[in-house]
Design a protein around this motif. Structure first.
Motif, PDB file in Angstrom:
ATOM      1  N   ILE A  82       1.042  -0.771  -0.630  1.00 24.58           N
ATOM      2  CA  ILE A  82       0.323   0.264  -0.371  1.00 24.58           C
ATOM      3  C   ILE A  82       0.764   1.612  -0.232  1.00 24.58           C
ATOM      4  CG2 ILE A  82      -1.913   1.038   0.854  1.00 24.58           C
ATOM      5  CD1 ILE A  82      -2.485  -1.682   2.108  1.00 24.58           C
ATOM      6  N   GLY A  83       2.001   1.053   1.326  1.00 32.57           N
ATOM      7  CA  GLY A  83       2.809   2.282   1.305  1.00 32.57           C
ATOM      8  C   GLY A  83       2.506   2.760   2.578  1.00 32.57           C
ATOM      9  N   GLY A  84       3.030   3.751   2.431  1.00 27.47           N
ATOM     10  CA  GLY A  84       3.399   4.438   3.970  1.00 27.47           C
ATOM     11  C   GLY A  84       2.314   6.194   4.506  1.00 27.47           C
ATOM     12  N   VAL A  85       2.145   6.131   5.397  1.00 28.10           N
ATOM     13  CA  VAL A  85       2.090   6.554   6.235  1.00 28.10           C
ATOM     14  C   VAL A  85       2.553   7.480   7.070  1.00 28.10           C
ATOM     15  CG1 VAL A  85      -0.258   8.436   7.024  1.00 28.10           C
ATOM     16  CG2 VAL A  85      -0.879   7.109   5.135  1.00 28.10           C
ATOM     17  N   ARG A  86       2.731   8.798   7.304  1.00 27.08           N
ATOM     18  CA  ARG A  86       3.086   9.485   8.686  1.00 27.08           C
ATOM     19  C   ARG A  86       2.719  11.356   8.433  1.00 27.08           C
ATOM     20  NH1 ARG A  86       7.621   7.624   8.007  1.00 27.08           N
ATOM     21  NH2 ARG A  86       9.232   9.511   7.464  1.00 27.08           N
ATOM     22  N   ILE A  87       2.379  11.409  10.215  1.00 28.87           N
ATOM     23  CA  ILE A  87       2.370  12.805  10.060  1.00 28.87           C
ATOM     24  C   ILE A  87       3.027  12.881  11.794  1.00 28.87           C
ATOM     25  CG2 ILE A  87       0.396  14.516  10.848  1.00 28.87           C
ATOM     26  CD1 ILE A  87      -1.939  12.558   9.866  1.00 28.87           C
ATOM     27  N   GLU A  88       3.652  13.775  11.778  1.00 32.89           N
ATOM     28  CA  GLU A  88       4.496  14.894  13.217  1.00 32.89           C
ATOM     29  C   GLU A  88       4.613  15.758  12.679  1.00 32.89           C
ATOM     30  OE1 GLU A  88       9.791  14.277  13.672  1.00 32.89           O
ATOM     31  OE2 GLU A  88       8.522  14.368  11.387  1.00 32.89           O
TER      32      GLU A  88
END
Length: 378
Positions: A350-356
């Motif tokens: 799918i891929g990746g998700v990041r929130i920082e």
């Protein structure tokens, strides 16, 4: 907020006479203790109960006296050339000079040069000490908070600049083009870096990853950016004047993400909100991290080789990764720590998700420095 006596405590506990650093200002500890920016390695010696002493080449002394926050002397006055006349070897002369000034056993940090430590052992006992300066750096002064906030504001502006480029790019069969150039990871990373350089900041290894590249959290990205796929930007620039970092991540999609990616994003966003709500003085990083693991599990996302694969956060200051960790370790957060909260999910298919975001630990809350929306679709 800092504990200025931690070095004195270290010296008292060990029975040593002095703490010695030999490094350039690329060393966060050297920059922290001296406030001085210098390219080549120089010496800092702090004796128990006294101010630290910065020993500089003659050409740097006048600048050092204006800019450093500790006493400065030149190598000649410190005895280097007198020892060099006898030893005929620069390292040996440095070692003899250090030992003479220290007047007894010396404590050095982990990164102290081995070759110089071996020379010093001809004159005195040399021991490694616990990371006392890193502990001091972990709790920020008001001026440090101001510097990090300033870097973070510019980081947000750079992220917004990058988002604007993605938003305004032209699509050709799903591939994005900007100013008649393929909008690749390298192109957009270069645009971000130039934006920052013009404002007095530098950035390295900025992540601009797209599609399946985003499934590897630290893949910096190398492909052309495309529609309908995740584009993960992780930016951690440093102010070249003050030396202080910030850190921020956002995940975008230009177009229409598939349903599973949206579900992942919503889970990460809820984890991001939850993590920030739990930050306070006295809580352990492991308690916050494990709360996110539990939340992701409740949503059907594992933590391991895929899913949530890294720690929830880390300290930021004169280094982009410093104490305290917000991780499975039992480090306890203190008022004045500056930490990131950065949940993410990563799947090969799918891929990746990041929130920082980044902010300061307060007695009962998290003072978030980041003021930028977390919205998936551009």
């Amino acid at each position: 907020m800092n504990s200025p006596d931690l070095l004195d405590n270290l010296l008292a506990e060990s029975g040593a006479s002095a703490y010695v650093i030999y490094a350039s200002s690329e060393s966060p500890d050297m920059r922290y203790l001296t406030g001085f920016s210098v390219t080549d390695p120089v010496l800092y010696i702090r004796k128990a109960g006294k101010e630290g002493l910065l020993i500089l080449p003659q050409m740097e002394v006048e600048r050092g006296k204006k800019e450093a926050k500790c006493p400065v002397i030149c190598r000649g006055d410190a005895g280097f050339f007198r020892h060099f006349e006898e030893k005929k070897d620069p390292k040996d002369a440095n070692a003899a000079m250090i030992a003479e000034i220290a007047g007894g056993e010396i404590i050095v940090p982990d990164e102290f040069p081995l070759s110089l430590a071996r020379k010093l052992e001809d004159y005195c006992k040399v021991s490694l000490g616990r990371p006392a300066v890193a502990e001091m750096r972990a709790v920020k002064r008001e001026d440090e908070i101001k510097n990090i906030r300033h870097t973070q504001k510019t980081t947000e502006e750079a992220i917004d600049y990058a988002a604007g480029i993605i938003r305004n790019a032209v699509s050709d069969n799903g591939e994005l083009y900007y100013n008649d150039n393929p909008l690749t990871s390298d192109y957009l990373r270069g645009e971000i870096h130039c934006y920052l350089m013009r404002r007095g900041f530098e950035a390295r290894e900025t992540i601009v990853a797209c599609g399946k590249e985003t499934s590897m959290p630290h893949n910096t990205g190398s492909s052309i950016l495309v529609e309908n796929e995740p584009i993960l930007i992780d930016l951690f620039p440093r102010d070249t004047k003050t030396g202080y970092y910030a850190d921020m991540s956002r995940t975008f999609v230009r177009g229409e993400p598939d349903r599973e990616l949206v579900r992942m994003y919503n889970a990460v966003k809820e984890a991001w909100i939850l993590g920030k709500k739990k930050v306070r003085s006295g809580i352990s990083g492991s308690e916050i991290h494990n709360a996110i693991v539990t939340y992701f599990k409740s949503q059907g996302y594992e933590s391991g080789n895929e899913g949530f694969t890294h720690s929830l956060g880390h300290g930021v200051g004169l280094a982009v990764h410093e104490m305290p960790p917000v991780s499975p370790t039992d480090a306890v957060l203190k008022t004045g720590n500056v930490v990131t909260i950065e949940p993410g999910l990563y799947y090969n298919d799918i891929g990746g998700v990041r929130i920082e975001d980044i902010g300061m630990v307060c007695e009962n809350s998290f003072d978030c420095f980041t003021d930028y929306p977390a919205e998936l679709i551009l």
